[in-house]
Design an enzyme around this catalytic site. Structure first.
Site, PDB file in Angstrom:
ATOM      1  N   LEU A   9     -32.460  71.695 -50.013  1.00  0.00           N
ATOM      2  CA  LEU A   9     -31.984  70.972 -51.396  1.00  0.00           C
ATOM      3  C   LEU A   9     -33.440  71.221 -52.186  1.00  0.00           C
ATOM      4  CD1 LEU A   9     -30.202  67.913 -50.202  1.00  0.00           C
ATOM      5  CD2 LEU A   9     -29.024  70.103 -50.859  1.00  0.00           C
ATOM      6  N   GLU A  10     -33.445  72.048 -53.236  1.00  0.00           N
ATOM      7  CA  GLU A  10     -34.603  72.017 -53.963  1.00  0.00           C
ATOM      8  C   GLU A  10     -34.609  71.691 -55.338  1.00  0.00           C
ATOM      9  OE1 GLU A  10     -37.863  75.890 -54.941  1.00  0.00           O
ATOM     10  OE2 GLU A  10     -36.216  76.223 -53.853  1.00  0.00           O
ATOM     11  N   CYS A  11     -35.514  70.925 -55.959  1.00  0.00           N
ATOM     12  CA  CYS A  11     -35.503  70.621 -57.407  1.00  0.00           C
ATOM     13  C   CYS A  11     -34.411  69.821 -57.776  1.00  0.00           C
ATOM     14  CB  CYS A  11     -36.074  71.787 -58.139  1.00  0.00           C
ATOM     15  SG  CYS A  11     -37.461  72.589 -57.491  1.00  0.00           S
ATOM     16  N   ILE A  31     -37.333  70.187 -50.855  1.00  0.00           N
ATOM     17  CA  ILE A  31     -38.538  70.629 -51.594  1.00  0.00           C
ATOM     18  C   ILE A  31     -38.292  70.491 -52.959  1.00  0.00           C
ATOM     19  CG2 ILE A  31     -37.331  72.686 -51.695  1.00  0.00           C
ATOM     20  CD1 ILE A  31     -40.385  74.015 -51.755  1.00  0.00           C
TER      21      ILE A  31
END
Length: 141
Positions: A9-11, A31
């Site tokens: 799971l990013e941004c 992240i």
């Protein structure tokens, strides 16, 4: 059931990551997704401050905490190395540990002059290849 073993799971907002983590049976790795994921990851160049160019400083992700500034030390080390090489300081005798005996040095110099034709002994390797009997690494043959 789709065969995934984890999801990155990013941004994304922390509350969204929290809901996704709660609803999935597999781990989530965040992240820039807040503290509610199963694990965390950062690009090590960012967290160690390895890229210290001013341009890079403008683009370090907002979610990245810098734990060190090793980029400055890396740049200093590379600059010192360049200066030593250009100045003839490195590599000096202290960093040139491979030596030949006086006899081997003389034989090597004669070989380079082309006058070693009769003196240079040849032998065969176990595979039947012809090899020179000159030891450049200090081994006695």
């Amino acid at each position: 059931d789709a065969g995934a073993f984890a999801v990155v799971l990013e941004c994304i907002p922390s509350n969204v990551a929290n809901i996704i983590t709660d609803r999935l049976e597999i781990p989530t790795i965040g992240i820039g997704a807040g503290p509610h994921t199963s694990g965390q990851v950062l690009v090590f160049h960012d967290l160690l401050g390895m890229l210290s160019h001013p341009h890079h400083e403008e683009f370090v992700p907002k979610f990245c905490k810098k734990y060190a500034s090793v980029g400055l030390a890396i740049n200093e080390g590379l600059d010192s190395f360049r200066q030593d090489v250009e100045g003839g300081v490195f590599p000096g005798d202290g960093y040139s540990p491979y030596k030949m005996s006086a006899e081997e040095t003389l034989r090597f110099e004669k070989m380079l002059e082309g006058s070693l034709s009769g003196d240079m002994r040849k032998s065969e390797s176990p595979q039947g290849e012809e090899i020179d009997d000159l030891s450049l690494y200090g081994n006695k043959r």
